[in-house]
Enzyme design. Structure first.
Site, PDB file in Angstrom:
ATOM      1  N   SER A 130       2.516  -0.804   7.402  1.00 42.69           N
ATOM      2  CA  SER A 130       3.432  -1.497   8.307  1.00 42.69           C
ATOM      3  C   SER A 130       4.275  -0.501   9.107  1.00 42.69           C
ATOM      4  O   SER A 130       4.960  -0.903  10.041  1.00 42.69           O
ATOM      5  CB  SER A 130       4.382  -2.386   7.511  1.00 42.69           C
ATOM      6  N   HIS A 151      -2.869  -1.686  12.313  1.00 41.74           N
ATOM      7  CA  HIS A 151      -1.906  -2.575  11.660  1.00 41.74           C
ATOM      8  C   HIS A 151      -2.117  -4.017  12.096  1.00 41.74           C
ATOM      9  O   HIS A 151      -1.751  -4.401  13.208  1.00 41.74           O
ATOM     10  CB  HIS A 151      -0.483  -2.100  12.008  1.00 41.74           C
ATOM     11  N   GLU A 163      -1.831  -3.243  15.908  1.00 41.88           N
ATOM     12  CA  GLU A 163      -1.252  -2.018  16.454  1.00 41.88           C
ATOM     13  C   GLU A 163      -2.102  -0.825  16.034  1.00 41.88           C
ATOM     14  O   GLU A 163      -2.252  -0.565  14.837  1.00 41.88           O
ATOM     15  CB  GLU A 163       0.182  -1.839  15.946  1.00 41.88           C
ATOM     16  N   ASN A 202       7.289  -4.050  14.657  1.00 37.03           N
ATOM     17  CA  ASN A 202       8.372  -4.131  13.682  1.00 37.03           C
ATOM     18  C   ASN A 202       9.686  -3.589  14.225  1.00 37.03           C
ATOM     19  O   ASN A 202      10.758  -4.020  13.809  1.00 37.03           O
ATOM     20  CB  ASN A 202       7.994  -3.413  12.377  1.00 37.03           C
TER      21      ASN A 202
HETATM   22  N1  LIG Z   1       2.025  -8.727   3.609  1.00 42.54           N
HETATM   23  C1  LIG Z   1       2.310  -8.570   4.895  1.00 42.54           C
HETATM   24  O1  LIG Z   1       2.927  -9.433   5.527  1.00 42.54           O
HETATM   25  C2  LIG Z   1       1.839  -7.337   5.617  1.00 42.54           C
HETATM   26  C3  LIG Z   1       1.675  -7.400   7.015  1.00 42.54           C
HETATM   27  C4  LIG Z   1       1.182  -6.278   7.692  1.00 42.54           C
HETATM   28  C5  LIG Z   1       0.905  -5.109   6.983  1.00 42.54           C
HETATM   29  N2  LIG Z   1       1.102  -5.060   5.629  1.00 42.54           N
HETATM   30  C6  LIG Z   1       0.755  -3.814   4.939  1.00 42.54           C
HETATM   31  O2  LIG Z   1      -0.544  -3.970   4.365  1.00 42.54           O
HETATM   32  C7  LIG Z   1      -0.633  -3.206   3.166  1.00 42.54           C
HETATM   33  C8  LIG Z   1      -1.014  -4.139   2.029  1.00 42.54           C
HETATM   34  O3  LIG Z   1      -0.058  -5.174   1.930  1.00 42.54           O
HETATM   35  P1  LIG Z   1      -0.353  -6.556   1.161  1.00 42.54           P
HETATM   36  O4  LIG Z   1       0.778  -7.458   1.525  1.00 42.54           O
HETATM   37  O5  LIG Z   1      -1.747  -6.970   1.400  1.00 42.54           O
HETATM   38  O6  LIG Z   1      -0.165  -6.075  -0.360  1.00 42.54           O
HETATM   39  P2  LIG Z   1      -0.739  -6.777  -1.689  1.00 42.54           P
HETATM   40  O7  LIG Z   1       0.121  -6.274  -2.779  1.00 42.54           O
HETATM   41  O8  LIG Z   1      -0.914  -8.247  -1.466  1.00 42.54           O
HETATM   42  O9  LIG Z   1      -2.209  -6.151  -1.821  1.00 42.54           O
HETATM   43  C9  LIG Z   1      -2.432  -4.803  -2.114  1.00 42.54           C
HETATM   44  C10 LIG Z   1      -3.685  -4.732  -2.976  1.00 42.54           C
HETATM   45  O10 LIG Z   1      -4.043  -3.364  -3.140  1.00 42.54           O
HETATM   46  C11 LIG Z   1      -4.566  -3.223  -4.461  1.00 42.54           C
HETATM   47  N3  LIG Z   1      -4.545  -1.820  -4.852  1.00 42.54           N
HETATM   48  C12 LIG Z   1      -3.536  -1.071  -5.346  1.00 42.54           C
HETATM   49  N4  LIG Z   1      -3.956   0.184  -5.579  1.00 42.54           N
HETATM   50  C13 LIG Z   1      -5.271   0.222  -5.234  1.00 42.54           C
HETATM   51  C14 LIG Z   1      -6.264   1.242  -5.262  1.00 42.54           C
HETATM   52  N5  LIG Z   1      -5.981   2.468  -5.705  1.00 42.54           N
HETATM   53  N6  LIG Z   1      -7.504   0.938  -4.842  1.00 42.54           N
HETATM   54  C15 LIG Z   1      -7.810  -0.315  -4.400  1.00 42.54           C
HETATM   55  N7  LIG Z   1      -6.906  -1.307  -4.350  1.00 42.54           N
HETATM   56  C16 LIG Z   1      -5.655  -1.048  -4.766  1.00 42.54           C
HETATM   57  C17 LIG Z   1      -3.671  -4.114  -5.313  1.00 42.54           C
HETATM   58  O11 LIG Z   1      -4.286  -4.449  -6.542  1.00 42.54           O
HETATM   59  C18 LIG Z   1      -3.484  -5.316  -4.375  1.00 42.54           C
HETATM   60  O12 LIG Z   1      -4.456  -6.319  -4.611  1.00 42.54           O
HETATM   61  C19 LIG Z   1       0.730  -2.529   2.996  1.00 42.54           C
HETATM   62  O13 LIG Z   1       0.666  -1.251   3.542  1.00 42.54           O
HETATM   63  C20 LIG Z   1       1.660  -3.431   3.805  1.00 42.54           C
HETATM   64  O14 LIG Z   1       2.817  -2.752   4.255  1.00 42.54           O
HETATM   65  C21 LIG Z   1       1.534  -6.166   4.928  1.00 42.54           C
END
Ligand SMILES: NC(=O)c1ccc[n+]([C@@H]2O[C@H](COP(=O)([O-])OP(=O)(O)OC[C@H]3O[C@@H](n4cnc5c(N)ncnc54)[C@H](O)[C@@H]3O)[C@@H](O)[C@H]2O)c1
Length: 328
Positions: A130, A151, A163, A202
């Site tokens: 993010s 992103h 992005e 953001n």
């Molecule tokens: N949730 C949002 O609204 C949002 C929006 C845009 C960007 N993001 C970004 O996207 C990324 C993920 O966010 P999310 O909300 O999907 O998180 P999440 O916690 O829902 O999912 C992350 C997943 O990664 C897995 N994981 C952890 N370590 C791992 C590894 N070593 N190998 C493989 N998988 C692994 C976890 O088990 C989990 O299922 C972050 O960088 C976040 O900042 C999130």
């Protein structure tokens, strides 16, 4: 020689690895699969992967119900997604990898070093961070020119913005490939030319949030009315023409005059918001804990989220039609 190896074409990308099957990874996998890519989705346990696949199916169902996707295309897309427990299997033969593991720089650096070891040399490695530094993530690899930010916004099957962020060493070819690839997914990519925290979306979102929290703390209006001031007012225009064109259309002399007395009045606090800190301390984390700034009884929350996605999808159809109209 090196530049020749860079010249992968977005239209020809077939093999995509998506790492992390959470909220974002599962959604992103669906976006690539619908565009015809063979996707390998991976996570740390079979249970999490199965939950990710359920999320992915749910997203396609929403699109089918909204008549934005045919059932048979949804089924074909689902067949193109494989869930792998071993990172090495997901990386094998990948042309593009998108990482969506939790927002933790040390973790991202560790996994990127692994991707670098396991993926083909020419593969482009993208992070869905993010706003963490792409330059720092890329430095964990031996291929910083082929690392960039990609992103997606939540929910990825609904929000068009992607992005694409260049780290200090990201090549033009890498950025262009990811921009073209996002277009192939039917997204609206923007190029973030410099690796700045929060990228563009953001930064805009948090500038508005800081002011909204300040207005709330000052008791200038209620939470309900502050939200309505955006949804019934500038928010509607922003969805169509953005803040800069809004200023153009309003008249830059007018906006200049207003900014002369207003900029100095706006909150420019550098530290954390006391309103957010207080709510978090009380365990009021928003929808997921049942209450935040507003209250979210469970049944209502389900309805609110369904309504949000349904209305957003209808709105997107209107925007797309308006776009076709203005270009046609
Ligand atoms: N949730 C949002 O609204 C949002 C929006 C845009 C960007 N993001 C970004 O996207 C990324 C993920 O966010 P999310 O909300 O999907 O998180 P999440 O916690 O829902 O999912 C992350 C997943 O990664 C897995 N994981 C952890 N370590 C791992 C590894 N070593 N190998 C493989 N998988 C692994 C976890 O088990 C989990 O299922 C972050 O960088 C976040 O900042 C999130």
């Amino acid at each position: 020689m090196a530049s020749k190896r860079h010249r992968m074409k977005a239209a020809e990308i077939r093999a995509v690895a998506v790492i992390g099957a959470g909220t974002m990874g599962a959604g992103i996998a669906g976006e690539f699969a619908r565009a015809g890519c063979e996707v390998r989705l991976t996570d740390t346990s079979r249970e999490i992967l199965d939950r990710g696949m359920r999320l992915l199916r749910l997203a396609q169902d929403v699109l089918v119900q909204a008549k934005l996707l045919r059932r048979r295309d949804a089924n074909a897309a689902l067949k193109r997604v494989g869930s792998q427990l071993l990172l090495a299997d997901a990386c094998e033969g990948a042309e593009v990898l998108v990482e969506a593991v939790p927002e933790d720089l040390a973790l991202k650096k560790r996994v990127f070093a692994e991707f670098d070891r396991l993926c083909p040399k020419r593969a482009v490695l993208a992070s869905n961070t993010s706003g963490l530094s792409i330059t720092k993530i890329a430095a964990a690899t031996q291929r910083p020119t082929r690392v960039a930010g990609m992103h997606f916004w939540n929910p990825p099957h609904v929000i068009p913005l992607v992005e694409v962020t260049r780290g200090e060493r990201t090549s033009h070819a890498t950025a262009r490939l990811l921009m073209d690839l996002a277009r192939r997914l039917g997204k609206r990519p923007i190029l973030v030319r410099r690796d700045v925290p929060g990228f563009v979306g953001n930064r805009l979102q948090f500038a508005v949030l800081r002011e909204a929290l300040h207005i709330l703390a000052e008791g200038i209006a209620s939470a309900e009315d502050i939200d309505a001031a955006m949804t019934a007012g500038p928010g509607l225009r922003y969805a169509l023409i953005g803040p800069l064109r809004t200023a153009d259309l309003g008249g830059l002399d007018v906006f200049d005059a207003i900014s002369r007395y207003l900029f100095a009045e706006l909150n420019s606090e550098k530290g954390p918001s006391p309103v957010l800190a207080e709510l978090v301390k009380k365990g009021k984390l928003g929808a997921k804990s049942g209450a935040g700034i507003h209250a979210y009884p469970p049944a209502e929350l389900k309805r609110t989220l369904r309504r949000r996605d349904r209305v957003l999808l209808e709105f997107l159809k209107v925007l797309k039609a308006a776009d076709r109209h203005s270009h046609g």
